[in-house]
Design an enzyme around this catalytic site. Sequence first.
Site, mmCIF file in Angstrom:
data_model
loop_
_atom_site.group_PDB
_atom_site.id
_atom_site.type_symbol
_atom_site.label_atom_id
_atom_site.label_comp_id
_atom_site.label_asym_id
_atom_site.label_seq_id
_atom_site.Cartn_x
_atom_site.Cartn_y
_atom_site.Cartn_z
ATOM 1 N N ARG A 214 3.064 6.283 12.067
ATOM 2 C CA ARG A 214 2.605 5.902 13.060
ATOM 3 C C ARG A 214 2.432 6.960 14.071
ATOM 4 N NH1 ARG A 214 1.151 2.457 10.536
ATOM 5 N NH2 ARG A 214 1.494 0.182 10.532
ATOM 6 N N HIS B 215 -7.747 5.986 10.371
ATOM 7 C CA HIS B 215 -6.370 5.225 9.655
ATOM 8 C C HIS B 215 -6.870 4.513 8.316
ATOM 9 C CE1 HIS B 215 -2.663 2.382 10.338
ATOM 10 N NE2 HIS B 215 -2.737 2.926 9.035
ATOM 11 N N ASN C 55 0.919 -1.283 0.109
ATOM 12 C CA ASN C 55 0.051 0.023 0.021
ATOM 13 C C ASN C 55 0.919 1.138 0.027
ATOM 14 O OD1 ASN C 55 0.874 0.092 2.564
ATOM 15 N ND2 ASN C 55 -1.148 -0.636 3.484
ATOM 16 N N GLN D 143 -5.409 2.979 18.551
ATOM 17 C CA GLN D 143 -6.485 2.527 17.602
ATOM 18 C C GLN D 143 -7.544 1.730 17.647
ATOM 19 O OE1 GLN D 143 -3.972 4.531 13.829
ATOM 20 N NE2 GLN D 143 -4.786 2.434 13.632
#
Length: 380
Positions: free
Chosen positions: A278, A331, A139, A307
């Site tokens: 992050r 995210h 990704n 998260q």
Amino acid sequence: MFRRFATRPLTRNLASPSNTRGVKVLAILYRGGEAAKQESRLLGTVENELGLRSWLESQGHEFIVSDSKEGPDSDLQKHITDAEIVITTPFHPGYITRDLISKAKNLKACVTAGVGSDHVDLNAAVEREIQVLEVTGSNVTSVAEHVVMSILLLVRNFVPAHEMIERGDWTVSDVARNAYDLEGKVVGTIGAGRIGYRVLERLLPFGTKEHLYYDYAPLPADAEKAVNARRVEDLKELVSQCDIVTVNCPLHEGTKGLINAEVLKHFKKGAWLVNTARGAICDKDAVAEALRTGHLRGYAGDVWNVQPAPRDHVWRTMKNPLGGGNGMVPHYSGTTLDAQARYAKGTREILENYFSGRPQKPADVIVGLGKYETKAYGQR
Ligand code: NAD
């Protein structure tokens, strides 16, 4: 794209399955709800199970899929005790702590459906000889595009301008007073790996003034030249020269809290900061304070120190003194539908290699048997 990562030799220290059939595979994924029922390409969800169930079951394996990951009664804690493989995504990470690893008697491999395996205690995995594998590269373009978008939306003051339109107002000066051009700006990346490099490539056509990077792994000279990049060996020196800083390194012992109050003091007044790497690389409160005072003009990204982020997380609502400068989203930069197709396919390939005893692609191996196979998680 220059490939300085493809030269590692094939790893031969393979984890082998306990049996060719009957392996327990646990996947912790995010709940997709109605959206996942309507959109089968949302492969990273509990509902669509990375497209793995029928294949895994046809091979005689057990496949447990859940989004329940927190606390002693969670499915993660319950099933990790006898699972051989745990799959999770960085978007809804099952945190595989040292404590959980000590309870995971059969665990042989942690697979990240995506990129970034900091949710696993990598040192504990090394000690227990648990492999940590990820779908490297799956990704990176998705994230690089998101970084460029985030830079543009901050620099051009897009979010407050759109909110004004939604409210029914029209006061051009209120938004134009904090809007700039990207052209002529100095951009620095912390980490110039797959994503950081792609960001610089994509920024070139905007006519940026100069690109700087901070990374203990220098780029080859021709790669530097191709993206107009200059390496700066000191972080404070780098940030003091940048109009825009983008964070693109993994989270590890050397990067946790890297952007803290002390480092923020060295940013140019009014700089923009984008972090899609992050959340814990940036000190939450120090960033919020720098934005509140206007020392940072904007902060954007999609990653959070926990998260899902709690409802009252300060990054949801923080603003600069002119009422803008917040480009935070959940995210999702690395989980576009295109990215999901790639990381689901890559996860299956990793499992196929595991079950058949074939070597994994070297770039996918973060931790091999008893040692780090990547140089990206700190210098050791
Ligand atoms: P990569 O391994 O190709 O590159 C990482 C680079 O960071 C390497 O060049 C490494 O040397 C450098 N680095 C490591 N420690 C550093 C430090 N202390 N200071 C400066 N540089 C350092 O990884 P990548 O594919 O570019 O991904 C980078 C990170 O982006 C991932 O680890 C992950 O945390 C994050 N990511 C986020 C998303 C998302 O959806 N938001 C998706 C993919 C990856």
